[in-house]
Design a protein around this motif. Structure first.
Motif, PDB file in Angstrom:
ATOM      1  N   ARG A  13      35.535 -14.416  88.447  1.00  0.00           N
ATOM      2  CA  ARG A  13      35.898 -14.624  89.890  1.00  0.00           C
ATOM      3  C   ARG A  13      34.512 -14.457  90.513  1.00  0.00           C
ATOM      4  O   ARG A  13      34.405 -15.180  91.417  1.00  0.00           O
ATOM      5  N   GLU A  14      33.925 -13.307  90.286  1.00  0.00           N
ATOM      6  CA  GLU A  14      32.599 -13.359  90.714  1.00  0.00           C
ATOM      7  C   GLU A  14      31.481 -14.160  90.790  1.00  0.00           C
ATOM      8  O   GLU A  14      30.945 -14.844  91.537  1.00  0.00           O
ATOM      9  N   SER A  19      37.106 -14.676  96.326  1.00  0.00           N
ATOM     10  CA  SER A  19      37.844 -13.195  96.805  1.00  0.00           C
ATOM     11  C   SER A  19      38.848 -12.902  95.908  1.00  0.00           C
ATOM     12  O   SER A  19      39.573 -13.673  95.189  1.00  0.00           O
ATOM     13  N   LEU A  20      39.379 -11.500  96.019  1.00  0.00           N
ATOM     14  CA  LEU A  20      40.688 -11.113  95.512  1.00  0.00           C
ATOM     15  C   LEU A  20      41.741 -12.003  96.025  1.00  0.00           C
ATOM     16  O   LEU A  20      42.686 -12.346  95.290  1.00  0.00           O
ATOM     17  N   THR A  21      41.801 -12.048  97.254  1.00  0.00           N
ATOM     18  CA  THR A  21      42.834 -12.839  98.068  1.00  0.00           C
ATOM     19  C   THR A  21      42.793 -14.264  97.411  1.00  0.00           C
ATOM     20  O   THR A  21      44.062 -15.004  97.126  1.00  0.00           O
ATOM     21  N   GLN A  22      41.720 -14.847  97.242  1.00  0.00           N
ATOM     22  CA  GLN A  22      41.631 -16.169  96.945  1.00  0.00           C
ATOM     23  C   GLN A  22      42.311 -16.395  95.412  1.00  0.00           C
ATOM     24  O   GLN A  22      42.996 -17.436  95.284  1.00  0.00           O
ATOM     25  N   VAL A  23      41.829 -15.519  94.547  1.00  0.00           N
ATOM     26  CA  VAL A  23      42.526 -15.621  93.224  1.00  0.00           C
ATOM     27  C   VAL A  23      43.877 -15.265  93.170  1.00  0.00           C
ATOM     28  O   VAL A  23      44.906 -15.857  92.646  1.00  0.00           O
ATOM     29  N   GLY A  24      44.342 -14.479  94.057  1.00  0.00           N
ATOM     30  CA  GLY A  24      45.712 -14.244  94.199  1.00  0.00           C
ATOM     31  C   GLY A  24      46.502 -15.439  94.663  1.00  0.00           C
ATOM     32  O   GLY A  24      47.725 -15.742  94.205  1.00  0.00           O
ATOM     33  N   LYS A  25      46.074 -16.421  95.552  1.00  0.00           N
ATOM     34  CA  LYS A  25      46.603 -17.488  96.120  1.00  0.00           C
ATOM     35  C   LYS A  25      46.753 -18.264  94.935  1.00  0.00           C
ATOM     36  O   LYS A  25      47.613 -19.005  94.616  1.00  0.00           O
ATOM     37  N   ASN A  36      44.346  -4.728  90.562  1.00  0.00           N
ATOM     38  CA  ASN A  36      44.928  -3.921  89.615  1.00  0.00           C
ATOM     39  C   ASN A  36      44.536  -4.645  88.230  1.00  0.00           C
ATOM     40  O   ASN A  36      44.319  -3.979  87.285  1.00  0.00           O
ATOM     41  N   MET A  37      44.826  -6.010  88.037  1.00  0.00           N
ATOM     42  CA  MET A  37      44.396  -6.685  86.925  1.00  0.00           C
ATOM     43  C   MET A  37      42.958  -6.323  86.424  1.00  0.00           C
ATOM     44  O   MET A  37      42.761  -6.192  85.286  1.00  0.00           O
ATOM     45  N   GLU A  38      42.087  -6.544  87.568  1.00  0.00           N
ATOM     46  CA  GLU A  38      40.679  -6.479  87.141  1.00  0.00           C
ATOM     47  C   GLU A  38      40.165  -5.278  86.851  1.00  0.00           C
ATOM     48  O   GLU A  38      39.277  -4.688  86.271  1.00  0.00           O
TER      49      GLU A  38
END
Length: 258
Positions: A13-14, A19-25, A36-38
């Motif tokens: 991801r980095e 961002s965390l939000t972008q990966v969530g989408k 929490n996964m990371e």
């Protein structure tokens, strides 16, 4: 393996500048779930890693890592198992040696702990009481589908008085609408339950299972093996008495102890 997978999810991801939000989408979950996964607090599922493999262009690497993680022995498996118990909407369990924890009285639990190798008896009893409360004291009480071997009723745990109280408690629990309790009688002969206890927990999006063993157990998350555990539970159930017949057998043993 799960820790390594968590680390690599963050690394990818980095590296991609997301961002965390972008990966969530991308995988269809909230930002907090990705976090929490990371951090290793929540385990990703097949569809999550498949979508990330496609997005990052990593072939099936993340799916392969998840597969190996599920096969490996996790030294912290019991902590995850306890979390699944708290989340489960239903629990199917077979026990051939003792009453399952959720249906145990305090004195029965204490007798089992005293018979074991625990040096901190009070601490172990308190820990089991906390686990039991996490299952039974929830507002969304899970459905309990319990099958026990007749040997559980015949085994004198803690003395006659303890057993009598325990069997009365089983009868009370069996009258609850969310509890199904059935007994496999000695007369039914051998069944696949002789290999040990098992438990299948229904979560929001999938099932997980537990297989008991001497000195510990194993948490099972692979869908194929979880289905096998479910099939075993059904095969054991074929040998069990009806709910009414099971109540009669419990009452028979209760008369002996009382």
């Amino acid at each position: 393996m799960y820790h390594f997978l968590a680390f690599y999810l963050r690394f990818l991801r980095e590296r991609a500048g997301l961002s965390l939000t972008q990966v969530g989408k991308i995988i269809g979950v909230a930002r907090s779930s990705v976090c929490n996964m990371e951090a290793g607090r929540q385990r990703p599922q097949e569809d999550h890693v498949a979508k990330l493999d496609e997005h990052y262009g990593t072939g099936k690497l993340l799916q392969l890592l998840l597969w190996f993680a599920r096969l490996a022995h996790d030294p912290n498996w019991f902590r995850q198992y306890s979390e699944y118990e708290k989340q489960a909407s239903s629990i199917r369990a077979y026990h051939g040696q003792a009453v399952p924890l959720a249906l145990q009285t305090e004195d029965y639990t204490r007798a089992l702990v005293e018979a074991g190798s625990s040096r901190d008896i009070e601490g172990e009893v308190a820990e089991r009481a906390e686990r039991k409360a996490a299952i039974l004291d929830r507002e969304d009480f899970p459905d309990l589908w319990v099958i026990m071997d007749e040997g559980v009723l015949a085994r004198l745990v803690g003395g006659r008085s303890v057993m009598a109280t325990q069997l009365r408690h089983l009868l009370e629990m069996a009258d609850e609408g969310h509890v199904s309790l059935r007994i496999v009688p000695f007369s039914s002969g051998a069944n696949v339950g002789v290999d040990g206890s098992l438990q299948i927990m229904r979560l929001e999006t999938r099932d997980v299972a537990y297989a008991g063993a001497q000195g510990g157990g194993r948490l099972i998350e692979s869908p194929g093996e979880v289905r096998q555990m479910g099939d075993k539970f059904e095969r054991i159930g074929v040998k069990a008495l009806s709910e009414d017949g099971s109540r009669d057998l419990i009452k028979h043993y209760l008369e002996m102890y009382a």
